[in-house]
Design a protein around this motif. Structure first.
Motif, PDB file in Angstrom:
ATOM      1  N   VAL A 123     -19.827   4.412 -40.166  1.00 36.36           N
ATOM      2  CA  VAL A 123     -18.600   5.226 -40.236  1.00 36.36           C
ATOM      3  C   VAL A 123     -18.240   5.737 -38.847  1.00 36.36           C
ATOM      4  CG1 VAL A 123     -17.616   7.420 -41.053  1.00 36.36           C
ATOM      5  CG2 VAL A 123     -18.856   5.948 -42.629  1.00 36.36           C
ATOM      6  N   SER A 124     -19.245   6.230 -38.105  1.00 35.44           N
ATOM      7  CA  SER A 124     -18.948   6.826 -36.794  1.00 35.44           C
ATOM      8  C   SER A 124     -18.480   5.757 -35.798  1.00 35.44           C
ATOM      9  CB  SER A 124     -20.164   7.567 -36.244  1.00 35.44           C
ATOM     10  OG  SER A 124     -21.151   6.644 -35.873  1.00 35.44           O
ATOM     11  N   LYS A 125     -18.956   4.506 -35.968  1.00 31.56           N
ATOM     12  CA  LYS A 125     -18.460   3.425 -35.105  1.00 31.56           C
ATOM     13  C   LYS A 125     -17.028   3.081 -35.476  1.00 31.56           C
ATOM     14  CE  LYS A 125     -22.372   1.592 -33.132  1.00 31.56           C
ATOM     15  NZ  LYS A 125     -23.131   0.516 -32.571  1.00 31.56           N
ATOM     16  N   GLY A 126     -16.707   3.256 -36.767  1.00 27.49           N
ATOM     17  CA  GLY A 126     -15.358   2.960 -37.230  1.00 27.49           C
ATOM     18  C   GLY A 126     -15.130   1.470 -37.360  1.00 27.49           C
ATOM     19  N   LYS A 127     -13.908   1.139 -37.837  1.00 21.25           N
ATOM     20  CA  LYS A 127     -13.560  -0.270 -38.026  1.00 21.25           C
ATOM     21  C   LYS A 127     -13.452  -0.918 -36.652  1.00 21.25           C
ATOM     22  CE  LYS A 127     -10.111  -2.850 -40.621  1.00 21.25           C
ATOM     23  NZ  LYS A 127      -9.044  -2.720 -41.615  1.00 21.25           N
ATOM     24  N   GLN A 128     -14.170  -2.003 -36.439  1.00 20.57           N
ATOM     25  CA  GLN A 128     -14.174  -2.665 -35.129  1.00 20.57           C
ATOM     26  C   GLN A 128     -12.801  -3.266 -34.803  1.00 20.57           C
ATOM     27  OE1 GLN A 128     -17.011  -2.537 -32.974  1.00 20.57           O
ATOM     28  NE2 GLN A 128     -17.344  -0.988 -34.540  1.00 20.57           N
ATOM     29  N   THR A 143     -27.222  -4.841 -36.150  1.00 22.51           N
ATOM     30  CA  THR A 143     -25.832  -4.768 -35.690  1.00 22.51           C
ATOM     31  C   THR A 143     -25.565  -3.448 -34.974  1.00 22.51           C
ATOM     32  OG1 THR A 143     -25.335  -5.937 -37.741  1.00 22.51           O
ATOM     33  CG2 THR A 143     -23.458  -5.226 -36.443  1.00 22.51           C
ATOM     34  N   LEU A 144     -26.176  -2.371 -35.497  1.00 23.42           N
ATOM     35  CA  LEU A 144     -25.968  -1.045 -34.907  1.00 23.42           C
ATOM     36  C   LEU A 144     -26.951  -0.866 -33.756  1.00 23.42           C
ATOM     37  CD1 LEU A 144     -26.120   0.780 -38.332  1.00 23.42           C
ATOM     38  CD2 LEU A 144     -24.024   0.410 -37.054  1.00 23.42           C
ATOM     39  N   GLU A 145     -26.497  -1.105 -32.531  1.00 26.39           N
ATOM     40  CA  GLU A 145     -27.439  -1.038 -31.404  1.00 26.39           C
ATOM     41  C   GLU A 145     -27.682   0.405 -30.973  1.00 26.39           C
ATOM     42  OE1 GLU A 145     -28.436  -4.118 -29.196  1.00 26.39           O
ATOM     43  OE2 GLU A 145     -28.412  -4.711 -31.311  1.00 26.39           O
ATOM     44  N   LYS A 146     -26.614   1.204 -30.941  1.00 29.51           N
ATOM     45  CA  LYS A 146     -26.711   2.571 -30.411  1.00 29.51           C
ATOM     46  C   LYS A 146     -26.275   3.548 -31.493  1.00 29.51           C
ATOM     47  CE  LYS A 146     -25.629   1.198 -25.654  1.00 29.51           C
ATOM     48  NZ  LYS A 146     -25.707  -0.260 -25.903  1.00 29.51           N
ATOM     49  N   PRO A 147     -26.549   4.830 -31.449  1.00 27.10           N
ATOM     50  CA  PRO A 147     -27.411   5.518 -30.492  1.00 27.10           C
ATOM     51  C   PRO A 147     -28.873   5.083 -30.647  1.00 27.10           C
ATOM     52  CG  PRO A 147     -26.766   6.989 -32.270  1.00 27.10           C
ATOM     53  CD  PRO A 147     -25.990   5.743 -32.450  1.00 27.10           C
ATOM     54  N   ARG A 148     -29.532   4.892 -29.505  1.00 28.73           N
ATOM     55  CA  ARG A 148     -30.879   4.310 -29.519  1.00 28.73           C
ATOM     56  C   ARG A 148     -31.882   5.087 -30.353  1.00 28.73           C
ATOM     57  NH1 ARG A 148     -32.315   2.678 -23.859  1.00 28.73           N
ATOM     58  NH2 ARG A 148     -34.228   3.801 -24.236  1.00 28.73           N
ATOM     59  N   LEU A 181     -31.484   7.048 -32.804  1.00 34.70           N
ATOM     60  CA  LEU A 181     -31.206   7.039 -34.237  1.00 34.70           C
ATOM     61  C   LEU A 181     -31.668   5.712 -34.865  1.00 34.70           C
ATOM     62  CD1 LEU A 181     -29.964   8.907 -36.338  1.00 34.70           C
ATOM     63  CD2 LEU A 181     -27.836   7.634 -36.127  1.00 34.70           C
ATOM     64  N   ILE A 182     -31.392   4.618 -34.158  1.00 38.80           N
ATOM     65  CA  ILE A 182     -31.779   3.300 -34.673  1.00 38.80           C
ATOM     66  C   ILE A 182     -33.306   3.179 -34.667  1.00 38.80           C
ATOM     67  CG2 ILE A 182     -31.522   0.800 -34.363  1.00 38.80           C
ATOM     68  CD1 ILE A 182     -28.987   2.446 -35.269  1.00 38.80           C
ATOM     69  N   ALA A 183     -33.940   3.764 -33.641  1.00 38.98           N
ATOM     70  CA  ALA A 183     -35.408   3.777 -33.596  1.00 38.98           C
ATOM     71  C   ALA A 183     -35.959   4.524 -34.812  1.00 38.98           C
ATOM     72  CB  ALA A 183     -35.898   4.429 -32.305  1.00 38.98           C
ATOM     73  N   THR A 184     -35.342   5.678 -35.113  1.00 42.98           N
ATOM     74  CA  THR A 184     -35.772   6.478 -36.272  1.00 42.98           C
ATOM     75  C   THR A 184     -35.607   5.678 -37.560  1.00 42.98           C
ATOM     76  OG1 THR A 184     -34.807   8.345 -35.087  1.00 42.98           O
ATOM     77  CG2 THR A 184     -35.541   8.766 -37.327  1.00 42.98           C
ATOM     78  N   ALA A 185     -34.433   5.036 -37.698  1.00 44.88           N
ATOM     79  CA  ALA A 185     -34.164   4.270 -38.919  1.00 44.88           C
ATOM     80  C   ALA A 185     -35.208   3.163 -39.101  1.00 44.88           C
ATOM     81  CB  ALA A 185     -32.764   3.668 -38.868  1.00 44.88           C
ATOM     82  N   ASN A 186     -35.564   2.491 -38.007  1.00 44.01           N
ATOM     83  CA  ASN A 186     -36.575   1.429 -38.118  1.00 44.01           C
ATOM     84  C   ASN A 186     -37.940   1.985 -38.490  1.00 44.01           C
ATOM     85  OD1 ASN A 186     -35.618  -1.398 -37.512  1.00 44.01           O
ATOM     86  ND2 ASN A 186     -34.627  -0.272 -35.878  1.00 44.01           N
ATOM     87  N   MET A 187     -38.251   3.178 -37.974  1.00 44.97           N
ATOM     88  CA  MET A 187     -39.504   3.838 -38.355  1.00 44.97           C
ATOM     89  C   MET A 187     -39.500   4.137 -39.848  1.00 44.97           C
ATOM     90  SD  MET A 187     -42.258   4.657 -36.898  1.00 44.97           S
ATOM     91  CE  MET A 187     -43.447   4.618 -38.201  1.00 44.97           C
ATOM     92  N   PHE A 188     -38.342   4.614 -40.357  1.00 39.11           N
ATOM     93  CA  PHE A 188     -38.207   4.903 -41.792  1.00 39.11           C
ATOM     94  C   PHE A 188     -38.417   3.630 -42.615  1.00 39.11           C
ATOM     95  CE2 PHE A 188     -35.172   8.795 -41.222  1.00 39.11           C
ATOM     96  CZ  PHE A 188     -36.240   9.532 -40.757  1.00 39.11           C
ATOM     97  N   VAL A 189     -37.844   2.523 -42.118  1.00 40.05           N
ATOM     98  CA  VAL A 189     -38.001   1.252 -42.844  1.00 40.05           C
ATOM     99  C   VAL A 189     -39.481   0.895 -42.930  1.00 40.05           C
ATOM    100  CG1 VAL A 189     -37.527  -1.225 -42.817  1.00 40.05           C
ATOM    101  CG2 VAL A 189     -35.714   0.375 -42.225  1.00 40.05           C
ATOM    102  N   VAL A 190     -40.195   1.068 -41.816  1.00 43.30           N
ATOM    103  CA  VAL A 190     -41.622   0.726 -41.807  1.00 43.30           C
ATOM    104  C   VAL A 190     -42.375   1.560 -42.852  1.00 43.30           C
ATOM    105  CG1 VAL A 190     -43.747   0.793 -40.447  1.00 43.30           C
ATOM    106  CG2 VAL A 190     -41.630  -0.031 -39.401  1.00 43.30           C
ATOM    107  N   ILE A 191     -42.116   2.878 -42.868  1.00 40.35           N
ATOM    108  CA  ILE A 191     -42.817   3.753 -43.828  1.00 40.35           C
ATOM    109  C   ILE A 191     -42.470   3.362 -45.256  1.00 40.35           C
ATOM    110  CG2 ILE A 191     -43.089   6.126 -44.653  1.00 40.35           C
ATOM    111  CD1 ILE A 191     -42.517   7.023 -41.744  1.00 40.35           C
TER     112      ILE A 191
END
Length: 442
Positions: A200-205, A297-302, A304-314
């Protein structure tokens, strides 16, 4: 005197069976609360598959995409309700495992042959896919946190991920993994929320395109089939639902199905809150430029994406255990009841470690995730999730021809069979395409 001896033997046999049941992971503890069933179901359902939903939407397009998502949600909720109802339909007996219900519906031998292979393919398949997902997310986390570091092979991350499971798989039963499962359920909500809010924050490309991704008609058709498999994979909790219900206490006044159903409804609301925003907003923002894992696809904010990947791992750690538990139960049942190994710590340590090692090795050998999803999704998920419960319902309850129940079940069966035939075709094609450019043990 022979009669008394026989009775003595039978009594001994019953006692022995009971002591084995008290040791086996599915039936050993039956004091779960209804909310255990809610988060076990969320953990079992909202797999990392949710992250591929925007990609499935891109392959399906707006209209069919929304239709497939909604129909799947409704059909699987209905078949899940059937399984919860059938868990205790014989007074005084509980079908604690999927194959026990199958044996009741189709007879002892045939029931085993119909259910067990499919259930094993689903559970072992999911565990292998989760090994890959866990490894990929750890790698992504490493690459995001430290972009300038030396690149490390995916295989090593899969081994790191597996090492957690060598420890966790020693937890004896479902209730002992409820903490892991709760953490996993919370994580799935969290990373789904990160995925759609970031979209949503990136908006429609600027140059977003909702047209077909494939350049040829045949390509578009195959993509469509493959996407059906991805969506089927997103609703796969049925393979462990009876096993989860087996952990809930029951009595004539308060049958386990009441508590279980409450948990399932809560789980399905959470599933909808995870799936629909991610699928629709992810597709809306990126159109057909979206990756088969929206977090890539969502590269940034770094951070946040790092956190999301950590959540996926858990989360994937929890999901792996939920799907592994019925497999452990089958392995241990065979070892103890058929091969007469003494039940105990040594048996559990060896049997479960071998299983974890097996899923790890397969994951390292063939890590193309998307195609495997579509392929397994069609073959085994469609039957166990979409139409096997309906066939059992028709076999056991025999509803009147052309009654509402009869029609509903047949519609589900037809949809499920179509799904089973079509989605592996798409999945196999994408495996072949990825395999062309693939090196083993990369």
């Amino acid at each position: 005197m022979g009669g008394e001896d026989d009775r003595g033997h039978e009594h001994e046999k019953c006692e022995k069976d009971k002591s084995i049941d008290d040791w086996l992971p599915i039936t050993s503890s039956r004091n779960a609360k209804w909310w255990y069933s809610a988060f076990h179901n969320v953990t079992a359902m909202v797999g990392a598959g949710v992250l591929s939903l925007p990609y499935a939407m891109a392959e399906l397009g707006w209209g069919p995409g929304i239709a497939v998502l909604v129909i799947s949600w409704v059909v699987t909720l209905y078949t899940l309700w059937q399984m919860v109802e059938m868990h205790e339909m014989v007074p005084g007996k509980r079908f604690d495992r999927y194959h026990e219900l199958g044996q009741h519906a189709f007879g002892d031998k045939l029931g085993l042959w119909i259910v067990v292979p499919q259930q094993l393919v689903v559970e072992v398949g999911v565990d292998i896919v989760y090994m890959v997902t866990g490894g990929k997310s750890l790698k992504k986390l490493h690459d995001v946190v430290c972009p300038d570091c030396k690149s490390i092979k995916l295989s090593y991350f899969i081994v790191i991920f597996a090492s957690v499971h060598f420890v966790l798989s020693q937890l004896p039963n479902f209730n002992s993994i409820s903490g892991v499962s709760l953490a996993a359920a919370v994580m799935s909500l969290s990373y789904s929320t990160i995925a759609w809010t970031t979209s949503v924050s990136k908006g429609k490309q600027p140059h977003v395109d909702y047209g077909s991704m494939a350049s040829t008609t045949s390509g578009a058709v195959f993509d469509f089939f493959s996407a059906l498999g991805d969506v089927a994979f997103a609703y796969a909790g049925h393979n462990v639902v009876l096993e989860i219900q087996a952990t809930i206490p029951t009595s004539p006044e308060k049958p386990s199905k009441k508590a279980m159903w409450k948990g399932v409804v809560v789980a399905y609301i959470i599933v909808a809150l995870c799936y629909f925003p991610v699928a629709l907003i992810g597709y809306w923002a990126f159109g057909n430029a979206v990756d088969d894992n929206i977090l890539i696809t969502l590269e940034k904010p770094r951070w946040l994406i790092a956190t999301a990947n950590m959540f996926v791992v858990i989360h994937v750690i929890g999901s792996y255990q939920i799907y592994a538990m019925p497999v452990f139960d089958m392995i241990e049942t065979v070892l103890v009841k058929k091969l007469h190994f003494p039940p105990g710590l040594a048996l559990r340590l060896i049997a479960r470690s071998v299983y974890v090692a097996f899923t790890m090795i397969v994951a390292i050998t063939i890590p193309f995730f998307g195609g495997l999803l579509g392929f397994f999704g069609g073959f085994a998920f469609a039957p166990t999730t979409y139409f096997l419960p309906c066939i059992m319902w028709l076999a056991i309850y025999k509803p009147k021809r052309f009654s509402l129940s009869w029609f509903t079940n047949w519609i589900c069966i037809i949809l499920g069979v179509l799904l089973m035939i079509l989605s592996p075709i798409g999945g196999l094609r994408s495996i072949i395409l990825s395999a062309k450019s693939y090196k083993f043990f990369s």
